[in-house]
Every structure is written in C-alpha cells, then in structure tokens.
Design an enzyme around this catalytic site. Sequence first.
Site, PDB file in Angstrom:
ATOM      1  N   ASP A   1       1.009  -4.118  10.362  1.00 36.51           N
ATOM      2  CA  ASP A   1       1.080  -2.791  11.101  1.00 36.51           C
ATOM      3  C   ASP A   1       2.102  -4.387  12.204  1.00 36.51           C
ATOM      4  OD1 ASP A   1       1.089  -1.686  13.493  1.00 36.51           O
ATOM      5  OD2 ASP A   1      -1.286  -1.972  13.557  1.00 36.51           O
TER       6      ASP A   1
ATOM      7  N   ARG B   1       3.225  -2.410  14.819  1.00 36.21           N
ATOM      8  CA  ARG B   1       3.643  -1.577  16.077  1.00 36.21           C
ATOM      9  C   ARG B   1       3.754  -2.594  17.219  1.00 36.21           C
ATOM     10  NH1 ARG B   1      -1.137   2.392  15.323  1.00 36.21           N
ATOM     11  NH2 ARG B   1      -1.777   0.836  14.040  1.00 36.21           N
TER      12      ARG B   1
HETATM   13  N1  LIG Z   1       3.144   1.559   7.106  1.00 39.93           N
HETATM   14  C1  LIG Z   1       2.222   2.857   7.283  1.00 39.93           C
HETATM   15  N2  LIG Z   1       1.694   3.380   8.412  1.00 39.93           N
HETATM   16  C2  LIG Z   1       0.968   4.176   8.186  1.00 39.93           C
HETATM   17  C3  LIG Z   1       0.715   5.130   6.566  1.00 39.93           C
HETATM   18  N3  LIG Z   1      -0.439   5.449   7.353  1.00 39.93           N
HETATM   19  C4  LIG Z   1      -0.055   5.771   8.761  1.00 39.93           C
HETATM   20  N4  LIG Z   1       0.689   5.372   8.948  1.00 39.93           N
HETATM   21  C5  LIG Z   1       0.757   5.139  10.453  1.00 39.93           C
HETATM   22  O1  LIG Z   1      -0.260   4.041  11.053  1.00 39.93           O
HETATM   23  C6  LIG Z   1       0.531   4.747  12.056  1.00 39.93           C
HETATM   24  C7  LIG Z   1      -1.365   4.470  12.920  1.00 39.93           C
HETATM   25  O2  LIG Z   1      -2.472   4.059  12.782  1.00 39.93           O
HETATM   26  P1  LIG Z   1      -3.584   4.158  12.605  1.00 39.93           P
HETATM   27  O3  LIG Z   1      -3.727   2.999  11.691  1.00 39.93           O
HETATM   28  O4  LIG Z   1      -3.790   5.453  11.287  1.00 39.93           O
HETATM   29  O5  LIG Z   1      -4.172   4.341  13.687  1.00 39.93           O
HETATM   30  P2  LIG Z   1      -4.239   3.316  15.107  1.00 39.93           P
HETATM   31  O6  LIG Z   1      -2.950   3.843  15.844  1.00 39.93           O
HETATM   32  O7  LIG Z   1      -3.837   1.868  15.037  1.00 39.93           O
HETATM   33  O8  LIG Z   1      -6.335   3.219  15.697  1.00 39.93           O
HETATM   34  P3  LIG Z   1      -6.322   4.607  16.329  1.00 39.93           P
HETATM   35  O9  LIG Z   1      -5.908   4.928  17.791  1.00 39.93           O
HETATM   36  O10 LIG Z   1      -7.852   4.733  15.718  1.00 39.93           O
HETATM   37  O11 LIG Z   1      -5.900   5.913  15.384  1.00 39.93           O
HETATM   38  C8  LIG Z   1       1.128   6.029  12.655  1.00 39.93           C
HETATM   39  O12 LIG Z   1       2.083   5.877  13.339  1.00 39.93           O
HETATM   40  C9  LIG Z   1       1.745   6.413  11.004  1.00 39.93           C
HETATM   41  O13 LIG Z   1       2.635   6.724  10.585  1.00 39.93           O
HETATM   42  C10 LIG Z   1       0.514   3.954   5.521  1.00 39.93           C
HETATM   43  O14 LIG Z   1      -0.251   4.664   4.226  1.00 39.93           O
HETATM   44  N5  LIG Z   1       1.744   2.713   5.699  1.00 39.93           N
END
Ligand SMILES: Nc1nc2c(ncn2[C@@H]2O[C@H](COP(=O)(O)OP(=O)(O)OP(=O)(O)O)[C@@H](O)[C@H]2O)c(=O)[nH]1
Length: 197
Positions: free
Chosen positions: A126, A128
């Site tokens: 992650d 972000r």
């Molecule tokens: N690298 C990668 N990114 C993903 C994948 N699936 C979804 N994403 C990205 O993950 C991000 C969303 O994160 P999530 O882990 O689904 O959820 P979160 O934001 O951490 O948590 P919530 O607030 O509960 O939704 C978005 O930017 C999506 O584009 C994947 O398989 N690989």
Amino acid sequence: MSVRYVAESRLPTPFGEFIMHGFEESGTGKEHLALTMGDLSQGGPVLARVHSECLTGDALFSMRCDCGPQLEAAMRKIAEAGRGVILYLRQEGRGIGLLNKVRAYQLQDTGLDTVEANEELGFAADLRKYDMCKTMLDHLGVQKLVLMTNNPKKVEALTRQGIDVVQRQPHQTGQNPHNEKYLTTKVWKLGHLYDTA
Ligand SMILES: Nc1nc2c(ncn2[C@@H]2O[C@H](COP(=O)(O)OP(=O)(O)OP(=O)(O)O)[C@@H](O)[C@H]2O)c(=O)[nH]1
Ligand SMILES: [Zn+2]
C-alpha cells in the site's frame, strides 16, 4: 506536500445534490475532489468517506473489488443524513497507478493475491498517502469525522495527519464470488476489519 483549492460546482447525482470541490497537489499536479452535502462547519462530527480512486470499480463496474459499491453506499448514506463529505483521492491502485494495477490483476489471474502481486512488481502492498486530507478538510470547515471504513490503518494514518476521527463506521458492502479472495486477503494481510470474510 501542499494542496490548493481550485474551484467548486454543483454535482447532481441519483442520490442527491453534492457540491464538488476541486483541489490540486503542488509538485505532482494530482487532482483530488471533495464531495460535500450540508453544513459541515457546524453540527458536530461529519459523516465521511476517504475513498481512493479505483477506475475499474468506481466507473467500470468491476466485481474484482468492493470499491464501487462502497462509493455508492457512502453517497447514499450521506444523502440520507443530509450531511457529509467524501474525499475522492486520485491514488489509483493503492498508489501504484492504473496500468500497474492492470499488471497486478494479470498476476492475480495466475494465482497471486493482491499483496503478492504488488510485491512481485516491486511495490509495497500500500503506497497511499493521506497528507492532502487535512488541508482539504480544513478548507471545508470539517473538524471531526465519523469515518466509513473497514481499514483501521486508514484511521491511524488520518489521525497522524492531525485529523480527529471520533468514530469508525464499518463500511461492508459489495461482496461477490469474484472478490471473495480479495476481501479475505485484506483481512489477513492488510488488517481490515470485516465481519464475514
Ligand atoms: N494494487 C492494487 N490496488 C488495488 C487492488 N484492488 C483494489 N485496489 C485499489 O485499492 C484502493 C482501495 O483500497 P482498499 O484496500 O480496497 O480499501 P481501503 O481504502 O484501504 O479501505 P476501506 O476504507 O475499507 O475501503 C483503490 O485505490 C483501488 O484502486 C489490487 O488488487 N491491487
Ligand atoms: Zn477497487
């Protein structure tokens, strides 16, 4: 990293009318949005969603993840409450970008999970950042959040930025056979709190 307010407009949606506020990151030029409804500077903690861009889920109806249903549910809940904010952050694919996410999906099609695929591509699970959020919320007059998320690390990251998250509201929706492994991996490897995964 600093972010500056650029412009705002009405955003009518099937759920109600939001105001869309545009922000730009200095340096990267990344463009982020805040969708708001109601008076956010008065009336106590604000119902909020900090949503990371997922083009495939948010716009293309992908069932590989739960992003689209989560975004829609957040808009509905805010419209029902008549008050709230969504920060829509342009950090696609947990920060690796759209085409790297397609690469990660290609690897997942061969059996890797969402974390292993990122690592195989040389990325952390992650990438972000949430350092734009405080400035955006300050601009909107938001002081305290009730945050719709299943990710405790997101709550911690926002708190580290000086944002007052008074409550985490579980935000489970959009489970389907195609995202079962994905949701389970989020629980086991990324620390998400998810009741039935
Ligand atoms: N690298 C990668 N990114 C993903 C994948 N699936 C979804 N994403 C990205 O993950 C991000 C969303 O994160 P999530 O882990 O689904 O959820 P979160 O934001 O951490 O948590 P919530 O607030 O509960 O939704 C978005 O930017 C999506 O584009 C994947 O398989 N690989
Ligand atoms: Zn998604």
